[in-house]
Design a protein around this motif. Structure first.
Motif, mmCIF file in Angstrom:
data_model
loop_
_atom_site.group_PDB
_atom_site.id
_atom_site.type_symbol
_atom_site.label_atom_id
_atom_site.label_comp_id
_atom_site.label_asym_id
_atom_site.label_seq_id
_atom_site.Cartn_x
_atom_site.Cartn_y
_atom_site.Cartn_z
ATOM 1 N N UNK A 71 0.766 -1.214 0.132
ATOM 2 C CA UNK A 71 -0.019 -0.002 0.097
ATOM 3 C C UNK A 71 0.844 1.321 -0.075
ATOM 4 N N UNK A 72 2.062 1.203 0.383
ATOM 5 C CA UNK A 72 2.815 2.458 0.318
ATOM 6 C C UNK A 72 4.295 2.131 -0.123
ATOM 7 N N UNK A 73 5.274 2.654 0.748
ATOM 8 C CA UNK A 73 6.831 2.418 0.603
ATOM 9 C C UNK A 73 7.249 1.029 0.574
ATOM 10 N N UNK A 74 7.656 0.568 -0.526
ATOM 11 C CA UNK A 74 8.077 -0.816 -0.273
ATOM 12 C C UNK A 74 9.322 -1.189 0.421
ATOM 13 N N UNK A 75 10.167 -0.166 0.429
ATOM 14 C CA UNK A 75 11.407 -0.364 1.305
ATOM 15 C C UNK A 75 11.137 -0.228 2.453
ATOM 16 N N UNK A 76 10.178 0.619 3.237
ATOM 17 C CA UNK A 76 9.889 0.394 4.656
ATOM 18 C C UNK A 76 9.238 -0.957 5.044
ATOM 19 N N UNK A 77 8.213 -1.579 4.057
ATOM 20 C CA UNK A 77 7.568 -2.872 4.266
ATOM 21 C C UNK A 77 8.955 -3.837 4.180
ATOM 22 N N UNK A 78 9.919 -3.622 3.235
ATOM 23 C CA UNK A 78 11.090 -4.928 3.439
ATOM 24 C C UNK A 78 11.645 -4.602 4.564
ATOM 25 N N UNK A 79 11.784 -3.597 5.079
ATOM 26 C CA UNK A 79 12.752 -3.216 6.374
ATOM 27 C C UNK A 79 11.841 -3.788 7.475
ATOM 28 N N UNK A 80 10.729 -3.732 7.710
ATOM 29 C CA UNK A 80 9.814 -4.369 8.484
ATOM 30 C C UNK A 80 9.890 -5.779 8.608
ATOM 31 N N UNK A 81 9.871 -6.531 7.193
ATOM 32 C CA UNK A 81 10.140 -7.969 7.367
ATOM 33 C C UNK A 81 11.574 -8.249 7.557
ATOM 34 N N UNK A 82 12.426 -7.700 7.361
ATOM 35 C CA UNK A 82 13.903 -7.705 7.804
ATOM 36 C C UNK A 82 14.058 -7.650 9.323
ATOM 37 N N UNK A 83 13.322 -6.840 9.946
ATOM 38 C CA UNK A 83 13.425 -6.651 11.378
ATOM 39 C C UNK A 83 12.638 -7.907 11.957
ATOM 40 N N UNK A 84 11.722 -8.223 11.349
ATOM 41 C CA UNK A 84 10.790 -9.435 11.709
ATOM 42 C C UNK A 84 11.681 -10.810 12.047
ATOM 43 N N UNK A 85 12.621 -11.029 10.760
ATOM 44 C CA UNK A 85 13.338 -12.013 10.858
ATOM 45 C C UNK A 85 14.711 -11.810 11.776
ATOM 46 N N UNK A 86 15.043 -10.650 11.865
ATOM 47 C CA UNK A 86 16.121 -10.557 13.046
ATOM 48 C C UNK A 86 15.721 -10.685 14.502
ATOM 49 N N UNK A 87 14.397 -10.311 14.737
ATOM 50 C CA UNK A 87 13.593 -10.665 15.945
ATOM 51 C C UNK A 87 13.494 -12.025 16.345
ATOM 52 N N UNK A 88 13.222 -12.739 15.091
ATOM 53 C CA UNK A 88 13.166 -14.343 15.251
ATOM 54 C C UNK A 88 14.414 -14.951 15.243
ATOM 55 N N UNK A 89 15.553 -14.576 14.833
ATOM 56 C CA UNK A 89 16.944 -14.870 15.115
ATOM 57 C C UNK A 89 17.301 -14.888 16.401
ATOM 58 N N UNK A 90 16.756 -13.573 17.009
ATOM 59 C CA UNK A 90 17.295 -13.359 18.539
ATOM 60 C C UNK A 90 16.488 -14.397 19.629
ATOM 61 N N UNK A 91 15.228 -14.444 19.334
ATOM 62 C CA UNK A 91 14.393 -15.316 20.244
ATOM 63 C C UNK A 91 14.876 -16.769 19.909
ATOM 64 N N UNK A 92 15.195 -17.235 18.693
ATOM 65 C CA UNK A 92 15.617 -18.669 18.537
ATOM 66 C C UNK A 92 17.223 -18.903 19.280
ATOM 67 N N UNK A 93 17.746 -17.815 19.029
ATOM 68 C CA UNK A 93 19.156 -17.871 19.901
ATOM 69 C C UNK A 93 19.202 -17.950 21.491
#
Length: 135
Positions: A71-93
């Protein structure tokens, strides 16, 4: 319900010793437990581990990122997805395999490495791809 079993054909004349019937053996087969009674079973309505709750949180953040991208800025959306994956990595660690739920797919270091590299790559690529020229 009766148990059906194959009965061997009787031996022809001159054949060896007939095959022993497994039902007459000394050890009886152990019964297999059936499903729980219908009145005692209730479906689970919540994640069974803390990792399952974090998995749902990560999934929610990814859906937000997809919505922002659509719906908006694709770069911001991709950053949100990247941050979600980094959160998942931290939780898994941090979490043990028994507590990690669906975040635990492979060995801990493999899971953390793949999630962290993919999340960091998405964030870096979203910031490094140049804007197309305006005509």
């Amino acid at each position: 319900m009766s148990h059906l079993r194959a009965v061997p054909d009787p031996p022809d004349e001159g054949e060896g010793v007939p095959i022993a019937d497994p039902a007459t053996a000394e050890e009886a087969p152990t019964p297999v437990p059936g499903p729980p009674a219908a009145d005692s079973w209730e479906p689970r309505r919540y994640p069974s581990t803390i990792g399952g709750a974090f998995y749902l949180l990560v999934l929610g953040i990814v859906f937000v990122g997809i919505g922002i991208s659509a719906l908006g800025d694709w770069r911001e959306g991709v950053r949100w997805i990247g941050m979600a994956l980094l959160l998942a990595a931290g939780v898994r660690l941090v979490l043990r395999r028994q507590d990690a739920g669906m975040l635990a797919v492979r060995h801990r270091l493999v899971d953390v490495g793949m999630l962290a590299v993919t999340g960091a790559a998405l964030i870096l690529l979203a910031g490094s791809i140049p804007e197309p020229p305006v005509l």
